[in-house]
Design an enzyme around this catalytic site. Structure first.
Site: not given
Length: 325
Positions: A117, A141, A145
């Site tokens: 991402s 998040y 990643k």
């Protein structure tokens, strides 16, 4: 030989699976259906209902289906929600990746494409992100990643020069939209297009936050990429790894130019035919004027091309959207 797609019953994963199938690369789906949709898996594609956290189940799938490589799409992909549920986010994204790497090592699978991402960049100081832009994630998040990329990097280093050498690359991107198939849609309640579509169907006008930014039309500019283009480059990466071609550790899949919020909203209004007039609201705190990623390196190595117009992105998303659901 086949390719395992973790999260292969999800929105992005399904497009990757079907792109693999079209390329004759024999996909196998592994998904626990926590957010995936089983009906997205069509034809005779093998489906293993299991979580990447279940290392034994992943090992069994890799061996049973004679897997050559993995495209790792599984994960908890909601940046905003990750702030509320950091432990769940780390469990799914960090331990899930660690579990997958362990299973691959046991099964002797040595090729990996990681669906990462652009959230790893946080809010960069430059409005145009390259692979050299410092990684400063701002949510669990994005952090999870980035840690996933580190795990892969370290396993590549640890196995280098051995018979078990891992070859891997990570693909970073911002907002994924559109659909390549009428029977596959973005089912996330947190993503832009399904949120706006649902609002319009409920009789609520789309909202534009901030119209006085230093951009051509005064609204924020962001990177939007069509899911079919994204899937194509995931498969290209898998094909390059299978051919023994050395790839960079990370690639950005970006437009290089971006699309403004007003352009997106205007396209949605036109495509849906709504008579609702968009609402112009004040800026949201912390929203930078422009963030886009370059895709030059991926264009050279992974056949990357942002080949869909804004109108085509919206039209394909609207055509697949489950209206009235």
């Amino acid at each position: 030989m086949s390719w395992l797609v973790t999260g292969g019953a999800g929105y992005i994963g399904t497009h990757v699976v079907r792109a693999l199938d079209a390329a004759g690369m024999q996909p196998v789906v592994l998904d626990d259906l926590s957010t995936g949709i089983e009906s997205f898996v069509v034809g005779d594609t093998p489906f293993v209902r299991a979580s990447v956290l279940d290392t034994a189940a992943v090992i069994a799938a890799l061996i049973e289906h004679n897997v050559e490589g993995v495209i790792h799409c599984a994960g908890y992909k909601f940046a905003g929600e990750s702030v509320k549920y950091p432990l769940h986010t780390y469990q799914q994204n960090v331990d899930g990746t660690r579990s997958l790497l362990e299973a691959m090592a046991v099964a002797g699978v040595r090729l990996l494409v990681f669906s990462s991402s652009a959230g790893v960049y946080g809010t960069p100081s430059s409005p145009v992100v390259t692979e050299q832009t410092p990684t400063e994630p701002e949510s669990p998040y994005g952090e999870s990643k980035l840690i996933g990329e580190w795990l892969i990097r370290d396993q590549v280093r640890a196995t280098a020069g051995t018979d078990a050498a891992l070859a891997a690359t990570s693909l970073r991107y911002f907002n994924v939209v559109g659909s390549g198939f009428r029977d596959v849609w973005d089912a996330s309640p947190h993503n832009l297009f399904p949120k706006v579509f649902a609002a319009i169907e409920a009789g609520n006008a789309p909202q534009i936050n901030g119209t006085d930014y230093d951009t051509p039309d005064g609204t924020c500019v962001r990177d939007y990429v069509h899911v079919s283009d994204l899937a194509h480059s995931h498969v290209a990466a898998a094909r390059m790894l299978a051919a023994g071609r050395g790839l960079a550790p990370v690639y950005n899949l970006g437009s290089g130019a971006g699309t403004s919020v007003r352009e997106i909203v205007d396209a949605i209004v036109a495509v849906t035919g709504t008579s609702l007039v968009p609402i112009e609201a004040p800026r949201r705190p912390g929203d930078p004027a422009r963030i886009v990623a370059t895709g030059d390196l991926a264009a050279d190595d992974l056949e990357w091309k942002n080949s869909h117009s804004v109108r085509e992105m919206v039209e394909s998303a609207w055509a697949s959207h489950p209206h009235g659901s």
